[in-house]
Design a protein around this motif. Structure first.
Motif, PDB file in Angstrom:
ATOM      1  N   GLY A  77       5.571  12.700   2.047  1.00  0.00           N
ATOM      2  CA  GLY A  77       4.530  11.796   2.520  1.00  0.00           C
ATOM      3  C   GLY A  77       4.862  11.207   3.873  1.00  0.00           C
ATOM      4  N   ARG A  78       6.129  10.831   4.058  1.00  0.00           N
ATOM      5  CA  ARG A  78       6.549  10.233   5.335  1.00  0.00           C
ATOM      6  C   ARG A  78       6.384  11.218   6.484  1.00  0.00           C
ATOM      7  NH1 ARG A  78      12.000   7.567   4.535  1.00  0.00           N
ATOM      8  NH2 ARG A  78      10.618   6.094   3.453  1.00  0.00           N
ATOM      9  N   LYS A  79       6.773  12.455   6.272  1.00  0.00           N
ATOM     10  CA  LYS A  79       6.627  13.470   7.317  1.00  0.00           C
ATOM     11  C   LYS A  79       5.154  13.751   7.609  1.00  0.00           C
ATOM     12  CE  LYS A  79      10.814  14.648   8.516  1.00  0.00           C
ATOM     13  NZ  LYS A  79      11.293  14.451   9.927  1.00  0.00           N
ATOM     14  N   LEU A  80       4.341  13.749   6.585  1.00  0.00           N
ATOM     15  CA  LEU A  80       2.921  14.021   6.766  1.00  0.00           C
ATOM     16  C   LEU A  80       2.254  12.930   7.602  1.00  0.00           C
ATOM     17  CD1 LEU A  80       0.616  15.927   6.088  1.00  0.00           C
ATOM     18  CD2 LEU A  80       0.291  14.684   3.930  1.00  0.00           C
ATOM     19  N   VAL A  81       2.566  11.675   7.292  1.00  0.00           N
ATOM     20  CA  VAL A  81       2.001  10.575   8.079  1.00  0.00           C
ATOM     21  C   VAL A  81       2.528  10.636   9.512  1.00  0.00           C
ATOM     22  CG1 VAL A  81       1.826   8.078   8.350  1.00  0.00           C
ATOM     23  CG2 VAL A  81       1.692   9.101   6.065  1.00  0.00           C
ATOM     24  N   ASP A  91      -4.316   9.331   2.858  1.00  0.00           N
ATOM     25  CA  ASP A  91      -4.230   8.071   2.120  1.00  0.00           C
ATOM     26  C   ASP A  91      -4.526   8.272   0.631  1.00  0.00           C
ATOM     27  OD1 ASP A  91      -3.415   6.030   3.887  1.00  0.00           O
ATOM     28  OD2 ASP A  91      -5.399   5.910   4.791  1.00  0.00           O
ATOM     29  N   THR A  92      -5.426   9.191   0.335  1.00  0.00           N
ATOM     30  CA  THR A  92      -5.798   9.450  -1.058  1.00  0.00           C
ATOM     31  C   THR A  92      -4.665  10.093  -1.842  1.00  0.00           C
ATOM     32  OG1 THR A  92      -8.134   9.707  -0.445  1.00  0.00           O
ATOM     33  CG2 THR A  92      -7.436  10.661  -2.555  1.00  0.00           C
ATOM     34  N   ILE A  93      -3.903  10.965  -1.196  1.00  0.00           N
ATOM     35  CA  ILE A  93      -2.878  11.717  -1.918  1.00  0.00           C
ATOM     36  C   ILE A  93      -1.467  11.134  -1.791  1.00  0.00           C
ATOM     37  CG2 ILE A  93      -4.205  13.843  -1.680  1.00  0.00           C
ATOM     38  CD1 ILE A  93      -2.218  14.730   0.479  1.00  0.00           C
ATOM     39  N   LEU A  94      -1.276  10.136  -0.917  1.00  0.00           N
ATOM     40  CA  LEU A  94       0.079   9.628  -0.668  1.00  0.00           C
ATOM     41  C   LEU A  94       0.776   9.153  -1.928  1.00  0.00           C
ATOM     42  CD1 LEU A  94       0.282   7.513   2.628  1.00  0.00           C
ATOM     43  CD2 LEU A  94       1.486   9.630   2.046  1.00  0.00           C
ATOM     44  N   ARG A  95       0.017   8.478  -2.794  1.00  0.00           N
ATOM     45  CA  ARG A  95       0.630   7.905  -3.985  1.00  0.00           C
ATOM     46  C   ARG A  95       1.295   8.972  -4.860  1.00  0.00           C
ATOM     47  NH1 ARG A  95      -0.614   2.925  -5.835  1.00  0.00           N
ATOM     48  NH2 ARG A  95      -2.569   2.970  -4.630  1.00  0.00           N
ATOM     49  N   THR A 132       0.849  -1.193   0.000  1.00  0.00           N
ATOM     50  CA  THR A 132       0.000   0.000   0.000  1.00  0.00           C
ATOM     51  C   THR A 132       0.881   1.238   0.000  1.00  0.00           C
ATOM     52  OG1 THR A 132      -0.057   0.170   2.430  1.00  0.00           O
ATOM     53  CG2 THR A 132      -1.747  -1.225   1.365  1.00  0.00           C
ATOM     54  N   PRO A 133       0.344   2.383  -0.438  1.00  0.00           N
ATOM     55  CA  PRO A 133       1.138   3.625  -0.380  1.00  0.00           C
ATOM     56  C   PRO A 133       1.633   3.921   1.033  1.00  0.00           C
ATOM     57  CG  PRO A 133      -0.774   3.945  -1.769  1.00  0.00           C
ATOM     58  CD  PRO A 133      -0.940   2.596  -1.129  1.00  0.00           C
ATOM     59  N   TYR A 134       0.794   3.674   2.040  1.00  0.00           N
ATOM     60  CA  TYR A 134       1.196   3.903   3.427  1.00  0.00           C
ATOM     61  C   TYR A 134       2.419   3.064   3.782  1.00  0.00           C
ATOM     62  CZ  TYR A 134       1.356   3.012   8.427  1.00  0.00           C
ATOM     63  OH  TYR A 134       1.797   2.839   9.713  1.00  0.00           O
ATOM     64  N   GLY A 169      -0.494  -8.396  11.146  1.00  0.00           N
ATOM     65  CA  GLY A 169      -1.596  -7.531  11.553  1.00  0.00           C
ATOM     66  C   GLY A 169      -1.238  -6.073  11.674  1.00  0.00           C
ATOM     67  N   ALA A 170      -0.142  -5.664  11.051  1.00  0.00           N
ATOM     68  CA  ALA A 170       0.261  -4.256  11.151  1.00  0.00           C
ATOM     69  C   ALA A 170      -0.730  -3.359  10.420  1.00  0.00           C
ATOM     70  CB  ALA A 170       1.655  -4.072  10.548  1.00  0.00           C
ATOM     71  N   ALA A 171      -0.805  -2.110  10.854  1.00  0.00           N
ATOM     72  CA  ALA A 171      -1.620  -1.124  10.142  1.00  0.00           C
ATOM     73  C   ALA A 171      -1.140  -1.021   8.698  1.00  0.00           C
ATOM     74  CB  ALA A 171      -1.526   0.238  10.823  1.00  0.00           C
ATOM     75  N   SER A 172      -2.079  -0.948   7.762  1.00  0.00           N
ATOM     76  CA  SER A 172      -1.710  -0.890   6.342  1.00  0.00           C
ATOM     77  C   SER A 172      -2.157   0.401   5.665  1.00  0.00           C
ATOM     78  CB  SER A 172      -2.304  -2.092   5.604  1.00  0.00           C
ATOM     79  OG  SER A 172      -3.717  -2.109   5.730  1.00  0.00           O
ATOM     80  N   THR A 173      -2.809   1.280   6.429  1.00  0.00           N
ATOM     81  CA  THR A 173      -3.235   2.576   5.903  1.00  0.00           C
ATOM     82  C   THR A 173      -2.963   3.650   6.956  1.00  0.00           C
ATOM     83  OG1 THR A 173      -5.483   2.428   6.810  1.00  0.00           O
ATOM     84  CG2 THR A 173      -5.118   1.484   4.601  1.00  0.00           C
ATOM     85  N   THR A 174      -2.937   4.882   6.514  1.00  0.00           N
ATOM     86  CA  THR A 174      -2.786   5.986   7.464  1.00  0.00           C
ATOM     87  C   THR A 174      -3.957   6.011   8.432  1.00  0.00           C
ATOM     88  OG1 THR A 174      -1.673   7.242   5.723  1.00  0.00           O
ATOM     89  CG2 THR A 174      -2.383   8.466   7.662  1.00  0.00           C
TER      90      THR A 174
END
Length: 309
Positions: free
Chosen positions: A283-287, A272-276, A123-125, A205-210
């Motif tokens: 993107g990393r700093k934003l998350v 999540d919509t704009i990460l790609r 995923t982008p995240y 089971g890690a988070a896969s989205t922001t």
């Protein structure tokens, strides 16, 4: 022969349990039992456990959701082994898993921690933030002077130690920190806690989205407040004050702007919509900004937490 008891808390784990149970059945050391505690069977997990067919595996089924702490405590109360292992349902242990957990307690009483190596979907995240954050977490954990803080999904103690420290604290009713609390109590009781590299396991089971990562951070922040109320802020060591430095000021401004779980999740969906389309460093700093802000907001608004994560 030493018997190991594996306690597996699970909710909605019908798709995860077959992988874990197959890994247990493939163990080199056959001297183990497993207690799967189904925290409300919402997806036919009881039938999954029964169909596995290994007589060393049995289940406890709650009629409704009671939370992870209740599931863990019920499972450990049902065990008969000499070494007690917590193993969450989204792990895939190697063939020497039981062997290494037993070996960790051959020379001294205390706690053994195996880190969980996250396996992310593409995923982008994950590409922008998750994989990098997990690598930094692993690096920092092995250099930590407080290994009890990593008490979590893959840990073990001798039965005598469990009996002395006691069950998980039922005050932790939502997501997070019931495990850190237990690790701290273990440490305070004078038992050593060690991270054991041989106990590392893949974790699915890690988070896969922001959105999912931010929501976990929010609930974790609320649970941290409960931990501090019980043990004092000094138990966690020095924590930078909100607003310290430029990054801290950004986090603080973000908490003031977003203020609630609802706004956090709305913003996380937009990210999540704009990460790609963002450069990876941005993107990393934003998350990261959202994750840290979420923990602060959860700490400030614990009443917004809920069960079910």
């Amino acid at each position: 022969m030493t018997l190991a008891s594996v306690v597996i808390p699970s909710r909605g784990g019908a798709d995860r349990l077959p992988r874990l149970l197959a890994a247990l059945t493939a163990q080199v050391d056959p001297e183990w039992e497993a207690v799967v505690v189904l925290d409300g069977d919402v997806d036919g997990s009881e039938e999954v456990v029964a169909a596995h067919g290994d007589t060393r595996v049995r289940s406890i089924v709650f009629p409704e959701n009671r939370g992870r702490v209740a599931a863990l405590n019920a499972g450990f109360a049902e065990t008969t082994g000499d070494v007690l292992i917590r193993c969450d349902d989204d792990l895939e242990p190697g063939r020497d898993y039981i062997t290494h957990h037993k070996a960790a307690h051959e020379t001294e009483q205390g706690g053994a921690v195996g880190l969980c190596r996250n396996r992310f979907p593409d995923t982008p995240y994950a590409r922008v933030y998750g994989i990098d954050a997990d690598a930094r977490f692993q690096h920092d954990a092995y250099r930590s002077t407080n290994p009890w803080r990593y008490w979590a999904a893959n840990v073990s103690v001798p039965r005598e130690v469990w009996d002395r420290v006691g069950p998980y604290d039922a005050d932790y009713r939502a997501y997070g920190w019931e495990d850190v609390d237990w690790g701290y109590r273990l440490h305070e009781a004078g038992y050593p806690v060690r991270l054991v590299r041989e106990l590392e396991v893949p974790h699915f089971g890690a988070a896969s989205t922001t959105v999912s990562r931010v929501d976990r951070a929010f609930h974790s922040g609320a649970a941290r407040r409960l931990f501090e109320a019980k043990h004092g802020r000094a138990a966690l060591g020095a924590i930078p004050a909100p607003g310290a430095g430029l990054w801290g000021a950004l986090v603080w401004a973000s908490t003031l702007l977003l203020r609630s779980r609802t706004r956090l999740l709305t913003t996380a969906r937009a990210v999540d919509t704009i990460l790609r389309g963002l450069p990876t460093p941005i993107g990393r700093k934003l998350v990261a900004l959202l994750v840290e802000s979420s923990a602060q907001i959860g700490y400030a608004h614990p009443a917004e937490t809920s069960h079910g994560l």
